[in-house]
Design an enzyme around this catalytic site. Structure first.
Site, PDB file in Angstrom:
ATOM      1  N   CYS A   1      25.012  35.678 -21.180  1.00 20.29           N
ATOM      2  CA  CYS A   1      24.764  36.550 -22.320  1.00 20.29           C
ATOM      3  C   CYS A   1      24.612  35.663 -23.556  1.00 20.29           C
ATOM      4  CB  CYS A   1      25.935  37.510 -22.499  1.00 20.29           C
ATOM      5  SG  CYS A   1      25.761  38.556 -23.953  1.00 20.29           S
TER       6      CYS A   1
ATOM      7  N   HIS B   1      30.690  37.545 -13.926  1.00 21.44           N
ATOM      8  CA  HIS B   1      30.095  36.229 -14.153  1.00 21.44           C
ATOM      9  C   HIS B   1      31.005  35.209 -13.474  1.00 21.44           C
ATOM     10  CE1 HIS B   1      26.723  37.174 -16.904  1.00 21.44           C
ATOM     11  NE2 HIS B   1      27.385  38.316 -16.963  1.00 21.44           N
TER      12      HIS B   1
ATOM     13  N   HIS C   1      31.104  43.749 -12.334  1.00 20.37           N
ATOM     14  CA  HIS C   1      30.031  42.850 -12.801  1.00 20.37           C
ATOM     15  C   HIS C   1      30.731  41.549 -13.193  1.00 20.37           C
ATOM     16  CE1 HIS C   1      26.275  42.156 -15.390  1.00 20.37           C
ATOM     17  NE2 HIS C   1      27.130  41.294 -15.919  1.00 20.37           N
TER      18      HIS C   1
ATOM     19  N   ARG D   1      17.105  40.968 -15.418  1.00 20.83           N
ATOM     20  CA  ARG D   1      17.582  41.255 -16.782  1.00 20.83           C
ATOM     21  C   ARG D   1      18.659  40.240 -17.206  1.00 20.83           C
ATOM     22  NH1 ARG D   1      22.229  41.891 -19.487  1.00 20.83           N
ATOM     23  NH2 ARG D   1      23.113  42.968 -17.694  1.00 20.83           N
ATOM     24  N   ASP D   2      19.864  40.393 -16.691  1.00 22.49           N
ATOM     25  CA  ASP D   2      20.944  39.476 -17.090  1.00 22.49           C
ATOM     26  C   ASP D   2      20.546  38.043 -16.748  1.00 22.49           C
ATOM     27  OD1 ASP D   2      23.427  38.167 -17.491  1.00 22.49           O
ATOM     28  OD2 ASP D   2      24.551  39.927 -16.897  1.00 22.49           O
TER      29      ASP D   2
ATOM     30  N   ASN E   1      25.842  35.246 -13.389  1.00 19.27           N
ATOM     31  CA  ASN E   1      26.552  36.228 -12.566  1.00 19.27           C
ATOM     32  C   ASN E   1      26.829  35.616 -11.209  1.00 19.27           C
ATOM     33  OD1 ASN E   1      24.554  37.855 -14.355  1.00 19.27           O
ATOM     34  ND2 ASN E   1      26.192  39.250 -13.797  1.00 19.27           N
TER      35      ASN E   1
HETATM   36  P1  HMG Z   1      20.714  45.722 -35.644  1.00 22.32           P
HETATM   37  O1  HMG Z   1      20.056  44.548 -36.299  1.00 22.32           O
HETATM   38  O2  HMG Z   1      22.038  46.160 -36.139  1.00 22.32           O
HETATM   39  O3  HMG Z   1      19.739  46.995 -35.550  1.00 22.32           O
HETATM   40  O4  HMG Z   1      20.829  45.379 -34.106  1.00 22.32           O
HETATM   41  P2  HMG Z   1      18.961  47.821 -36.593  1.00 22.32           P
HETATM   42  O5  HMG Z   1      18.991  49.212 -36.096  1.00 22.32           O
HETATM   43  O6  HMG Z   1      19.449  47.505 -37.967  1.00 22.32           O
HETATM   44  O7  HMG Z   1      17.468  47.257 -36.430  1.00 22.32           O
HETATM   45  C1  HMG Z   1      17.107  45.941 -36.774  1.00 22.32           C
HETATM   46  C2  HMG Z   1      15.698  45.659 -36.271  1.00 22.32           C
HETATM   47  O8  HMG Z   1      15.669  45.712 -34.849  1.00 22.32           O
HETATM   48  C3  HMG Z   1      14.677  46.684 -36.746  1.00 22.32           C
HETATM   49  O9  HMG Z   1      13.440  46.012 -36.813  1.00 22.32           O
HETATM   50  C4  HMG Z   1      14.625  47.663 -35.610  1.00 22.32           C
HETATM   51  O10 HMG Z   1      13.430  48.366 -35.525  1.00 22.32           O
HETATM   52  C5  HMG Z   1      14.765  46.736 -34.416  1.00 22.32           C
HETATM   53  P3  HMG Z   1      12.843  45.525 -38.222  1.00 22.32           P
HETATM   54  O11 HMG Z   1      12.796  46.761 -39.067  1.00 22.32           O
HETATM   55  O12 HMG Z   1      13.804  44.483 -38.733  1.00 22.32           O
HETATM   56  O13 HMG Z   1      11.504  44.955 -37.824  1.00 22.32           O
HETATM   57  N1  HMG Z   1      15.363  47.410 -33.260  1.00 22.32           N
HETATM   58  C6  HMG Z   1      14.804  47.433 -32.037  1.00 22.32           C
HETATM   59  N2  HMG Z   1      13.663  46.924 -31.547  1.00 22.32           N
HETATM   60  C7  HMG Z   1      13.396  47.145 -30.235  1.00 22.32           C
HETATM   61  N3  HMG Z   1      14.218  47.825 -29.412  1.00 22.32           N
HETATM   62  C8  HMG Z   1      15.370  48.348 -29.866  1.00 22.32           C
HETATM   63  C9  HMG Z   1      15.692  48.155 -31.233  1.00 22.32           C
HETATM   64  N4  HMG Z   1      16.732  48.544 -31.979  1.00 22.32           N
HETATM   65  C10 HMG Z   1      16.510  48.083 -33.217  1.00 22.32           C
HETATM   66  N5  HMG Z   1      16.164  49.004 -29.034  1.00 22.32           N
HETATM   67  C11 HMG Z   1      20.833  46.071 -31.824  1.00 22.32           C
HETATM   68  C12 HMG Z   1      21.426  46.285 -33.203  1.00 22.32           C
HETATM   69  C13 HMG Z   1      21.702  46.837 -30.847  1.00 22.32           C
HETATM   70  C14 HMG Z   1      19.405  46.582 -31.790  1.00 22.32           C
HETATM   71  C15 HMG Z   1      20.840  44.554 -31.522  1.00 22.32           C
HETATM   72  O14 HMG Z   1      22.129  44.085 -31.747  1.00 22.32           O
HETATM   73  C16 HMG Z   1      20.451  44.252 -30.094  1.00 22.32           C
HETATM   74  O15 HMG Z   1      19.315  44.444 -29.696  1.00 22.32           O
HETATM   75  N6  HMG Z   1      21.410  43.741 -29.295  1.00 22.32           N
HETATM   76  C17 HMG Z   1      21.166  43.491 -27.887  1.00 22.32           C
HETATM   77  C18 HMG Z   1      21.986  42.352 -27.446  1.00 22.32           C
HETATM   78  C19 HMG Z   1      21.778  42.131 -25.967  1.00 22.32           C
HETATM   79  O16 HMG Z   1      20.761  42.521 -25.404  1.00 22.32           O
HETATM   80  N7  HMG Z   1      22.750  41.465 -25.310  1.00 22.32           N
HETATM   81  C20 HMG Z   1      22.662  41.184 -23.925  1.00 22.32           C
HETATM   82  C21 HMG Z   1      22.791  42.391 -23.066  1.00 22.32           C
HETATM   83  S1  HMG Z   1      24.468  42.904 -22.819  1.00 22.32           S
HETATM   84  C22 HMG Z   1      25.068  41.860 -21.601  1.00 22.32           C
HETATM   85  O17 HMG Z   1      24.412  40.939 -21.214  1.00 22.32           O
HETATM   86  C23 HMG Z   1      26.398  42.172 -20.997  1.00 22.32           C
HETATM   87  C24 HMG Z   1      26.313  42.779 -19.600  1.00 22.32           C
HETATM   88  O18 HMG Z   1      25.594  41.933 -18.732  1.00 22.32           O
HETATM   89  C25 HMG Z   1      27.713  42.994 -19.059  1.00 22.32           C
HETATM   90  C26 HMG Z   1      28.561  41.711 -19.216  1.00 22.32           C
HETATM   91  O19 HMG Z   1      28.284  40.700 -18.572  1.00 22.32           O
HETATM   92  O20 HMG Z   1      29.455  41.795 -20.057  1.00 22.32           O
HETATM   93  C27 HMG Z   1      25.614  44.139 -19.610  1.00 22.32           C
HETATM   94 MG    MG Z   2      26.403  40.216 -17.741  1.00 18.33          MG
END
Ligand code: HMG
Ligand code: MG
Length: 306
Positions: A240, A209, A207, A15-16, A249
């Site tokens: 990210c 990085h 966690h 994933r990450d 990481n």
């Molecule tokens: P948004 O644009 O505000 O969401 O995004 P929305 O609710 O307005 O929806 C917009 C569109 O996205 C719509 O589609 C929804 O259906 C679709 P459209 O009508 O335009 O065709 N949608 C989805 N589709 C599939 N699955 C879903 C979903 N939700 C909405 N779950 C949202 C808000 C949270 C969805 C967006 O910002 C997002 O997906 N962000 C994810 C970012 C991400 O994955 N970042 C990396 C992971 S975190 C990380 O790496 C940190 C970590 O490792 C710890 C660390 O290191 O810090 C964990």
């Molecule tokens: Mg991370």
């Protein structure tokens, strides 16, 4: 305090590790990576994330990957979900653990999940409730727990605020994340203490990085506190998309080598883990970032010549 005798590592490589890759990695390769990780003895694997494919295209095949993995008894499979839509897509794929992901920094919360910290908690609350009702454990990741790419230093008070909010909505485990790898042991200890004020030690993980090469030192500092669950990423993959410049990481191979040296049991076999890292690095067309993996791989041809 004596160091823990056993450490649980969660490999977040699929994933990450892959979410930020520019070129699409096929579902079959992700599935093979999971297979190799479990063969190496990993019992906790963060497989994918059910996020918007517009935001993170690399994870668009989440359901396909979850459907394709060969489940092994004793292995738990984690997935990230940011909202109810993600949970609805994730639940039929039978994850053991879901991860909601918030941040200790407002700016990062907005960049990563497009909402404020308060809004994220409101959004997570029904996700946590529904996931637990279906028997999934819920982990909460707290990004930018020591530093933020947009706001700079993050005070431990900010971490504690999010820890409390997550506890209030029923999150069962908190992962304290140094998203951009700027933490050093004293800062990390301070953030961890705030999590430990609200969660038992088995339900707090680190966690890290490794952007500035501090991750192993930070893990050691956590071990001294008795913390015994850590995320790590095979081959040191990761990053990210919303934390520019942050590298991968801490490599699982490097953590396993450290823990082996300390006599701390992980159940992971380093050679097989290096193989898993070499496999995915081959898919990506570059050598593993892990120093340990490189050292092990460099010795292999010599051993074969003997
Ligand atoms: P948004 O644009 O505000 O969401 O995004 P929305 O609710 O307005 O929806 C917009 C569109 O996205 C719509 O589609 C929804 O259906 C679709 P459209 O009508 O335009 O065709 N949608 C989805 N589709 C599939 N699955 C879903 C979903 N939700 C909405 N779950 C949202 C808000 C949270 C969805 C967006 O910002 C997002 O997906 N962000 C994810 C970012 C991400 O994955 N970042 C990396 C992971 S975190 C990380 O790496 C940190 C970590 O490792 C710890 C660390 O290191 O810090 C964990
Ligand atoms: Mg991370």
């Amino acid at each position: 305090m004596p160091l823990p005798s056993h450490v649980t590592l969660v490999d977040v490589g699929p994933r990450d590790g892959l979410q930020n890759e520019k070129h699409t990695v096929g579902a079959a390769d992700k599935i093979e990576l999971v297979r190799r990780l479990q063969r190496a003895g990993l019992t906790e694997i963060e497989v994918t994330s059910f996020v918007s494919p517009k935001w993170v295209p690399q994870m668009a095949d989440a359901a396909e990957v979850m459907a394709g993995i060969e489940r092994q008894r004793g292995v738990r499979y984690h997935v990230l979900v940011p909202n109810l839509k993600g949970l609805e897509a994730a639940l039929p794929t039978r994850p053991d653990e879901i991860v909601v992901f918030g941040a200790a920094s407002e700016a990062f919360s907005r960049k990563n999940i497009n909402c404020t910290i308060a809004e994220s908690i409101e959004r997570f609350a029904p996700v946590v409730q529904a996931a637990r009702a279906k028997g999934c454990k819920v982990r909460g990741a707290i990004s930018c727990a020591v530093g933020c790419p947009y706001e700079g230093d993050v005070h431990p008070d900010r971490v504690e605020l999010v820890v409390r909010l997550m506890k209030d909505i029923g999150v069962q485990h908190v992962g304290v994340a140094d998203t951009i790898g700027v933490g050093t042991p004293n800062k990390v200890r301070a953030a961890m203490e705030r999590a430990l004020a609200h969660y038992p030690i088995a339900e707090v993980s680190g966690h890290f990085h490794d952007t500035y090469g501090q991750a192993l030192a930070n893990i050691y500092a956590c071990l001294e506190m008795g913390i015994h669950v850590f995320d790590a990423s095979v081959a040191g993959l990761g990053g990210c998309p919303y934390a520019k410049g942050a590298t991968g990481n801490v490599a699982t191979e490097d953590v396993v080598f450290l823990l082996d040296g300390l006599g701390i049991e992980t159940g992971i076999e380093l050679g097989a883990l290096v193989d898993a890292g070499a496999f995915i690095s081959g898919v990506l067309g570059r050598p593993p970032v892990s120093r340990v993996a490189r050292a092990v791989l460099a010795k292999r041809p010599l051993a074969e010549e003997l």
